[in-house]
Design an enzyme around this catalytic site. Structure first.
Site, PDB file in Angstrom:
ATOM      1  N   LYS A  69       8.097   7.320   8.244  1.00 28.91           N
ATOM      2  CA  LYS A  69       7.149   8.441   8.308  1.00 28.91           C
ATOM      3  C   LYS A  69       6.360   8.483   9.611  1.00 28.91           C
ATOM      4  O   LYS A  69       6.117   9.564  10.157  1.00 28.91           O
ATOM      5  CB  LYS A  69       6.215   8.395   7.095  1.00 28.91           C
ATOM      6  N   ASP A  82       2.887  15.446   0.741  1.00 31.51           N
ATOM      7  CA  ASP A  82       2.510  14.573  -0.380  1.00 31.51           C
ATOM      8  C   ASP A  82       1.127  14.916  -0.942  1.00 31.51           C
ATOM      9  O   ASP A  82       0.951  15.004  -2.158  1.00 31.51           O
ATOM     10  CB  ASP A  82       2.513  13.107   0.067  1.00 31.51           C
ATOM     11  N   GLY A 114      -6.174   1.687  -4.018  1.00 37.37           N
ATOM     12  CA  GLY A 114      -5.181   1.523  -2.960  1.00 37.37           C
ATOM     13  C   GLY A 114      -5.572   2.347  -1.749  1.00 37.37           C
ATOM     14  O   GLY A 114      -6.367   3.300  -1.851  1.00 37.37           O
ATOM     15  N   GLY A 125      -2.979   2.702   1.030  1.00 36.92           N
ATOM     16  CA  GLY A 125      -1.763   2.757   1.833  1.00 36.92           C
ATOM     17  C   GLY A 125      -1.415   4.195   2.202  1.00 36.92           C
ATOM     18  O   GLY A 125      -2.264   5.091   2.162  1.00 36.92           O
TER      19      GLY A 125
HETATM   20  P1  ATR Z   1       2.446   3.452  -0.010  1.00 38.27           P
HETATM   21  O1  ATR Z   1       2.806   3.837   1.396  1.00 38.27           O
HETATM   22  O2  ATR Z   1       3.491   3.787  -1.012  1.00 38.27           O
HETATM   23  O3  ATR Z   1       1.103   3.944  -0.387  1.00 38.27           O
HETATM   24  P2  ATR Z   1       1.625   0.876   0.883  1.00 38.27           P
HETATM   25  O4  ATR Z   1       1.304   1.479   2.174  1.00 38.27           O
HETATM   26  O5  ATR Z   1       2.395  -0.383   0.837  1.00 38.27           O
HETATM   27  O6  ATR Z   1       2.426   1.880  -0.043  1.00 38.27           O
HETATM   28  O7  ATR Z   1       0.239   0.721   0.099  1.00 38.27           O
HETATM   29  C1  ATR Z   1       0.137   0.061  -1.055  1.00 38.27           C
HETATM   30  C2  ATR Z   1      -1.348  -0.062  -1.404  1.00 38.27           C
HETATM   31  O8  ATR Z   1      -1.410  -0.801  -2.604  1.00 38.27           O
HETATM   32  C3  ATR Z   1      -2.152  -0.838  -0.390  1.00 38.27           C
HETATM   33  O9  ATR Z   1      -3.463  -0.338  -0.341  1.00 38.27           O
HETATM   34  C4  ATR Z   1      -2.138  -2.241  -0.942  1.00 38.27           C
HETATM   35  O10 ATR Z   1      -3.285  -2.982  -0.635  1.00 38.27           O
HETATM   36  P3  ATR Z   1      -3.510  -3.701   0.787  1.00 38.27           P
HETATM   37  O11 ATR Z   1      -4.078  -2.650   1.694  1.00 38.27           O
HETATM   38  O12 ATR Z   1      -4.478  -4.772   0.466  1.00 38.27           O
HETATM   39  O13 ATR Z   1      -2.166  -4.202   1.207  1.00 38.27           O
HETATM   40  C5  ATR Z   1      -2.140  -1.976  -2.409  1.00 38.27           C
HETATM   41  N1  ATR Z   1      -1.474  -3.062  -3.144  1.00 38.27           N
HETATM   42  C6  ATR Z   1      -0.194  -3.468  -3.035  1.00 38.27           C
HETATM   43  N2  ATR Z   1       0.062  -4.445  -3.899  1.00 38.27           N
HETATM   44  C7  ATR Z   1      -1.094  -4.671  -4.580  1.00 38.27           C
HETATM   45  C8  ATR Z   1      -1.486  -5.561  -5.608  1.00 38.27           C
HETATM   46  N3  ATR Z   1      -0.623  -6.421  -6.152  1.00 38.27           N
HETATM   47  N4  ATR Z   1      -2.761  -5.488  -6.062  1.00 38.27           N
HETATM   48  C9  ATR Z   1      -3.650  -4.623  -5.537  1.00 38.27           C
HETATM   49  N5  ATR Z   1      -3.337  -3.750  -4.545  1.00 38.27           N
HETATM   50  C10 ATR Z   1      -2.078  -3.766  -4.084  1.00 38.27           C
END
Ligand code: ATR
Length: 277
Positions: free
Chosen positions: A72, A109, A133, A135
């Site tokens: 992306k 999105d 989250g 991300g």
């Molecule tokens: P996407 O692009 O699909 O949103 P991503 O960029 O990998 O996926 O984001 C995932 C989000 O979920 C992130 O905010 C991540 O937290 P971090 O910023 O601390 O990495 C969060 N996340 C992933 N696994 C997690 C877990 N087991 N518990 C809590 N938060 C989680």
């Protein structure tokens, strides 16, 4: 469905891994229902080759690209022009090859997420939202919640720096904590917790209430442990297929100028999901 001929327009989803993408099922159902002579295929494109895929799109005349992980940001840097939300997010999930051969990158999105709430009867304007989250998905959602005039968007993330960066995407967004759920109208999970067979909840279920709507953007499984817990309390629940479907509706509008029936796309996605192991 029309036969494939020399005039058939081609769209493609690029990603890695892409084999389990629901995009071909959704889009081909939409094209067929709209009577459009279009097809979508999935192309596995290795990390780092997003710009090469945009160049290939121009060379081959691929009319539309759907862009998923991990391309992306690379695609956002490779297209000729970005729509305002893609420019703000520096992320593109949709590319349009225009008649003059130039490429436009868009991000559907966030608008798709807001539309999925509206389709479920939840109007965002004036509402208080907690997003779990920070991300890529959360960033699109926060920008769109701001544009849709949410009253407050509290971001809860295990890594504070990511939440701080995300909070800059909308004036109403801020770094928060699970204590913010008490005053919220909507809780949105954008973390992968609850995906597949992990069975986990991204937040302590004691914060759920009957008058707190809950949306989980995880759609495999469709009924996540978080949604099941909220529904058990009598709360409104919105599953993750809504965002996938409504962002795809925006993609087809950008590519073809026609809006497919979201119900057709949803039925195709449910069929494809049911066929998964
Ligand atoms: P996407 O692009 O699909 O949103 P991503 O960029 O990998 O996926 O984001 C995932 C989000 O979920 C992130 O905010 C991540 O937290 P971090 O910023 O601390 O990495 C969060 N996340 C992933 N696994 C997690 C877990 N087991 N518990 C809590 N938060 C989680």
């Amino acid at each position: 469905m029309t036969d494939i001929t020399g005039a058939t327009r081609v769209a493609a989803v690029i990603g890695s891994p892409v084999r389990h993408s629901l995009s071909p099922a959704l889009h081909n159902a939409g094209f067929a229902a709209s009577g459009l002579d279009w097809r979508m295929l999935a192309f596995e494109v290795a990390a780092g080759d997003g710009a090469a895929a945009v160049a290939a799109m121009r060379t081959l005349g691929i009319a539309g690209l759907a862009v998923t992980m991990p391309h992306k940001a690379d695609v956002a840097a490779a297209v000729d022009e970005l729509d305002p939300s893609a420019a703000m997010l520096r992320s593109v999930n949709t590319v349009v090859l225009r008649d003059d051969g130039s490429t436009l990158g868009a991000s559907t999105d966030g608008p798709g997420f807001v539309d999925s709430l509206a389709a479920a009867g939840f109007a965002v304007a004036g509402r208080r939202v907690v997003v779990l989250g920070a991300g890529g998905a959360a960033r699109s959602i926060v920008a769109a919640l701001g544009a849709a005039e949410a009253a407050d968007v509290a971001l809860v993330n295990r890594t504070p720096a990511a939440a701080e960066a995300c909070a800059e995407l909308a004036p109403v967004a801020r770094v928060g904590s699970t204590a913010d759920v008490d005053a919220a109208d909507l809780l949105v999970n954008t973390t992968p917790v609850g995906m597949g067979s992990d069975g986990g909840l991204p937040v302590d279920p004691s914060v759920l209430r009957p008058d707190l709507a809950v949306c989980d953007i995880v759609y495999h499984p469709l009924d996540t442990p978080l949604l099941a817990a909220a529904r058990e309390l009598g709360a409104q629940t919105i599953d993750g297929l809504g965002m996938l479907v409504h962002q795809a509706v925006y993609q087809q509008v950008l590519w073809t100028g026609r809006a497919p029936d979201p119900a057709v796309l949803r039925a195709a996605a449910e069929t494809a999901l049911a066929a998964r192991p």
